[in-house]
Design an enzyme around this catalytic site. Sequence first.
Site, PDB file in Angstrom:
ATOM      1  N   LYS A  69       1.908  -2.976   6.528  1.00 47.58           N
ATOM      2  CA  LYS A  69       2.191  -2.634   5.132  1.00 47.58           C
ATOM      3  C   LYS A  69       3.627  -2.142   4.968  1.00 47.58           C
ATOM      4  O   LYS A  69       4.264  -2.424   3.940  1.00 47.58           O
ATOM      5  CB  LYS A  69       1.182  -1.602   4.623  1.00 47.58           C
ATOM      6  CG  LYS A  69      -0.227  -2.155   4.478  1.00 47.58           C
ATOM      7  CD  LYS A  69      -0.268  -3.378   3.550  1.00 47.58           C
ATOM      8  CE  LYS A  69      -1.677  -3.864   3.303  1.00 47.58           C
ATOM      9  NZ  LYS A  69      -1.733  -5.016   2.363  1.00 47.58           N
ATOM     10  N   TYR A 122      -2.508  -1.521  10.286  1.00 47.94           N
ATOM     11  CA  TYR A 122      -2.372  -1.482   8.822  1.00 47.94           C
ATOM     12  C   TYR A 122      -1.050  -0.842   8.421  1.00 47.94           C
ATOM     13  O   TYR A 122      -0.312  -1.377   7.588  1.00 47.94           O
ATOM     14  CB  TYR A 122      -3.547  -0.707   8.227  1.00 47.94           C
ATOM     15  CG  TYR A 122      -3.645  -0.799   6.717  1.00 47.94           C
ATOM     16  CD1 TYR A 122      -4.189  -1.921   6.109  1.00 47.94           C
ATOM     17  CD2 TYR A 122      -3.206   0.244   5.903  1.00 47.94           C
ATOM     18  CE1 TYR A 122      -4.297  -2.011   4.728  1.00 47.94           C
ATOM     19  CE2 TYR A 122      -3.299   0.163   4.524  1.00 47.94           C
ATOM     20  CZ  TYR A 122      -3.846  -0.964   3.941  1.00 47.94           C
ATOM     21  OH  TYR A 122      -3.932  -1.048   2.574  1.00 47.94           O
ATOM     22  N   SER A 181       0.863  -1.177   0.000  1.00 43.46           N
ATOM     23  CA  SER A 181       0.000   0.000   0.000  1.00 43.46           C
ATOM     24  C   SER A 181       0.891   1.216   0.000  1.00 43.46           C
ATOM     25  O   SER A 181       2.052   1.159   0.416  1.00 43.46           O
ATOM     26  CB  SER A 181      -0.879   0.000   1.260  1.00 43.46           C
ATOM     27  OG  SER A 181      -1.529   1.243   1.442  1.00 43.46           O
TER      28      SER A 181
END
Length: 272
Positions: free
Chosen positions: A158, A154, A141
Site C-alpha cells: 500500500k 499489506y 489505504s
Amino acid sequence: MNVAQRVAIVTGGGAGIGGALAARLAREGARVVVADLDADSARAVSEAVNADRPGSTVSAGADVSDTEQIQRLVDLAESTFGPVDLYFANAGIAGAPGLDASEQDWDRTIDVNLRAHIRAAKLLVPGWLERGEGYFVSTASAAGLLTQIGSATYAVTKHAAVSFAEWLSVTYGDRGVRVSCLCPMGVNTRLLYSGKDSGDVLGRAATRAVTSAGDVLEPAEVADAVLAAVKDERFLVLPHEDVLDMYRQKGSDYDRWLRGMRRYQSSLLAQT
C-alpha cells in the site's frame, strides 16, 4: 472531471468499495465495466445497478494483476461503451501477516496491490496522452501513508501504491492525466475482517488496530468521498479526516511516531 457519459472500469467491483463505486458512478451517469476475480459477484453488482439504470454497466470476471485480462476489460469497455476515461484500480488483498509470509504470499500481494496498477497504467496512459485526458484512481489505504500493524505484505504494497500514484501525477499531470489516491482507514468490507478471521495473533491485532483507530465507514460513504475528489481533481482522498493529522504527526517526529506505534502494537497484542 464530470463523470456523466464517461466510461469507467472498476476493479474489485464485486463487493465493498468497488461495488459502491460502480453504483455511484452509474448514478452520476457514467457507463461502467464492473470487474472482479469473482465473476458471479461482479455480475450481481452489475445486475443490481442496471435494475435502476438499465444498460449502465456490464460485468466481467478477471484477475486484474494479469496484463492480458486487464486488456480484455479495456476491450470490453471500448466495444460496449467507448474509450476508457477512468480506471479505478480498486482490487486488493490483505496478504499474510508477519515475517512468516511466504515468497508466494509476497508475490501475490505485490501483483494485486501494486503491479495491477502499473500494468493498467501502461495500457491506458499512452492513449490518454494522445487524447489529452484520462483519470486513474488508486485504492491504497491509510496504511500506505502510515503503516499496517500485523501485515508487512499489506503495509509495503500500500505504501508502494501511494508512491506509484504520486509518480503518475508528477510525470503526467501536466499532460491531462489526473490521478487520485484513496487512503481510508476502516471500511465495512470482508477485507477489514480478514485478519481477525485468520486465526493469527498478528492478524487479529491488525483488524483491532483499524477498528479501534476511528469510525468504520460504509462503502457507500467512501464512494461518495471518491467521486467528490474526482470532481475536484484532488489527489489525496481521505474519508477519515484524522488520517491527515496522523500523517502530519508522523512526518514531524518519525522516531516518536515509531515509539508510539510500538506501544500501540503491544497494547493490541495484549488484548488478543
